[in-house]
Design a protein around this motif. Structure first.
Motif, PDB file in Angstrom:
ATOM      1  N   GLN A 193       0.826  -1.206   0.000  1.00 55.93           N
ATOM      2  CA  GLN A 193       0.000   0.000   0.000  1.00 55.93           C
ATOM      3  C   GLN A 193       0.863   1.260   0.000  1.00 55.93           C
ATOM      4  N   ILE A 194       1.944   1.241   0.756  1.00 56.89           N
ATOM      5  CA  ILE A 194       2.876   2.372   0.747  1.00 56.89           C
ATOM      6  C   ILE A 194       3.433   2.587  -0.648  1.00 56.89           C
ATOM      7  N   ASP A 195       3.784   1.509  -1.336  1.00 56.44           N
ATOM      8  CA  ASP A 195       4.326   1.604  -2.695  1.00 56.44           C
ATOM      9  C   ASP A 195       3.290   2.199  -3.645  1.00 56.44           C
ATOM     10  N   ILE A 196       2.035   1.784  -3.510  1.00 57.44           N
ATOM     11  CA  ILE A 196       0.968   2.309  -4.368  1.00 57.44           C
ATOM     12  C   ILE A 196       0.759   3.795  -4.098  1.00 57.44           C
ATOM     13  N   LEU A 197       0.811   4.193  -2.840  1.00 54.30           N
ATOM     14  CA  LEU A 197       0.681   5.616  -2.509  1.00 54.30           C
ATOM     15  C   LEU A 197       1.837   6.411  -3.114  1.00 54.30           C
ATOM     16  N   GLY A 198       3.029   5.824  -3.130  1.00 55.88           N
ATOM     17  CA  GLY A 198       4.170   6.505  -3.733  1.00 55.88           C
ATOM     18  C   GLY A 198       3.963   6.747  -5.214  1.00 55.88           C
ATOM     19  N   ARG A 199       3.428   5.752  -5.908  1.00 51.27           N
ATOM     20  CA  ARG A 199       3.168   5.928  -7.344  1.00 51.27           C
ATOM     21  C   ARG A 199       2.083   6.975  -7.576  1.00 51.27           C
ATOM     22  N   ALA A 200       1.076   7.003  -6.704  1.00 54.58           N
ATOM     23  CA  ALA A 200      -0.015   7.973  -6.874  1.00 54.58           C
ATOM     24  C   ALA A 200       0.454   9.403  -6.644  1.00 54.58           C
ATOM     25  N   THR A 201       1.415   9.580  -5.738  1.00 54.66           N
ATOM     26  CA  THR A 201       1.900  10.926  -5.422  1.00 54.66           C
ATOM     27  C   THR A 201       3.139  11.308  -6.223  1.00 54.66           C
ATOM     28  N   GLY A 202       3.717  10.337  -6.913  1.00 56.65           N
ATOM     29  CA  GLY A 202       4.927  10.616  -7.671  1.00 56.65           C
ATOM     30  C   GLY A 202       6.142  10.826  -6.798  1.00 56.65           C
ATOM     31  N   ARG A 203       6.102  10.256  -5.580  1.00 53.46           N
ATOM     32  CA  ARG A 203       7.208  10.416  -4.640  1.00 53.46           C
ATOM     33  C   ARG A 203       7.596   9.054  -4.069  1.00 53.46           C
ATOM     34  N   HIS A 204       8.845   8.933  -3.697  1.00 53.64           N
ATOM     35  CA  HIS A 204       9.254   7.722  -2.973  1.00 53.64           C
ATOM     36  C   HIS A 204       8.845   7.882  -1.520  1.00 53.64           C
ATOM     37  N   ILE A 205       8.074   6.928  -1.014  1.00 51.19           N
ATOM     38  CA  ILE A 205       7.642   6.959   0.380  1.00 51.19           C
ATOM     39  C   ILE A 205       8.357   5.826   1.110  1.00 51.19           C
ATOM     40  N   ALA A 206       9.175   6.202   2.056  1.00 49.00           N
ATOM     41  CA  ALA A 206       9.937   5.210   2.809  1.00 49.00           C
ATOM     42  C   ALA A 206       9.138   4.733   4.022  1.00 49.00           C
ATOM     43  N   PHE A 207       9.457   3.540   4.462  1.00 47.62           N
ATOM     44  CA  PHE A 207       8.891   3.072   5.729  1.00 47.62           C
ATOM     45  C   PHE A 207      10.001   2.424   6.543  1.00 47.62           C
TER      46      PHE A 207
END
Length: 273
Positions: A193-207
């Motif tokens: 889900q974090i990866d999908i959110l990253g694609r939607a926002t165009g940003r790398h989201i780390a966890f």
């Protein structure tokens, strides 16, 4: 037919009200804190608000609040309500649900409805897609999202799909009087889900993977200890275990469900600085 929709300011109820009105059904929005004149006051923790809210009502969309559910049911029967659609939770199906504070809230309301002389329909969703909004603050600040169980699976359901299922059973009496287990279209881990959110926002989201105690310390400001423990236990039980996906939503709404990617695209602004 008049339909009382409790929790009118919530994401599901807001969409449900719109859907019912598009079907030309008479809707009475209700909230514990009405924000507009068309919304009546119905505080599920205050029985004195029940009679006026239920007067002349045929059907009810009900949120699960157990504190005065017997009083609510009695008043609904007195008012002539014929159908109650409860927004419950699939947590009631888990082993030892009565010992789980999250599941027990819903189970207590289900039990009250089971013994009531009024037809009831139980909607049992799993995880809401909107639960991901809890990650919005670290994402916006650029901090990694803390995940105690990155590999824990859930079945995020779009709130609009849930509203459509409720509209379907409220509008068609033939669909009522039973329980439905509602899931999203896919089983996804927290990390996915974090990866999908990253694609939607165009940003790398780390966890970052954290311990139970670290996560509880981070969430102490808005989650009590027992609720935090129940959520952690639920995530642990689903760690590496894909969620079983049901077909009840598609049977009720007659089309494919919205994906978590769709939800993420629609809510990308909530994760953007």
């Amino acid at each position: 037919m008049t339909i009382l929709v409790t929790g009118a300011r919530g994401a599901v109820a807001t969409e449900l009200i719109s859907l019912l009105r598009r079907r030309d059904l008479l809707v009475r929005p209700a909230s514990s804190s009405p924000g507009e004149p068309a919304t009546v006051r119905c505080d599920l923790t205050d029985p004195s608000t029940f009679p006026a809210a239920l007067e002349g009502v045929d059907s009810v969309f009900l949120y699960a609040e157990p504190s005065h559910i017997d009083a609510f049911v009695n008043e609904a029967v007195t008012a002539g309500v014929e159908h109650i659609v409860l927004l419950s939770s699939s947590a009631v199906l888990a082993p030892e649900a009565e010992a789980n504070p999250l599941a027990k809230t819903h189970a207590d309301v289900e039990h009250a409805l089971a013994y009531a002389p009024v037809r009831s329909t139980l909607l049992r969703p799993g995880a809401f897609a909107g639960n991901a909004l809890a990650w919005s603050w670290p994402v916006k600040s650029g901090a990694p999202v803390s995940l105690p169980y990155p590999g824990s699976y859930s079945d995020p359901i779009h709130e609009a799909d849930l509203a459509e299922t409720a509209a379907a059973v409220l509008a068609d009496p033939a669909l009522g009087g039973r329980a439905y287990t509602l899931t999203g279209p896919e089983s996804l881990t927290c990390a996915e889900q974090i990866d999908i959110l990253g694609r939607a926002t165009g940003r790398h989201i780390a966890f970052r993977t954290v311990t139970r105690e670290e996560w509880k310390a981070e969430t102490a400001g808005y989650l009590s200890g027992p609720i935090a423990d129940a959520l952690l236990d639920w995530q642990r039980s689903n760690d590496g275990v894909p969620t079983e996906i049901t077909a009840d939503v598609e049977r009720l709404i007659g089309r494919p469900r919205r994906t978590f990617a769709t939800w993420a695209q629609e809510h990308a602004a909530a994760f953007t600085p």
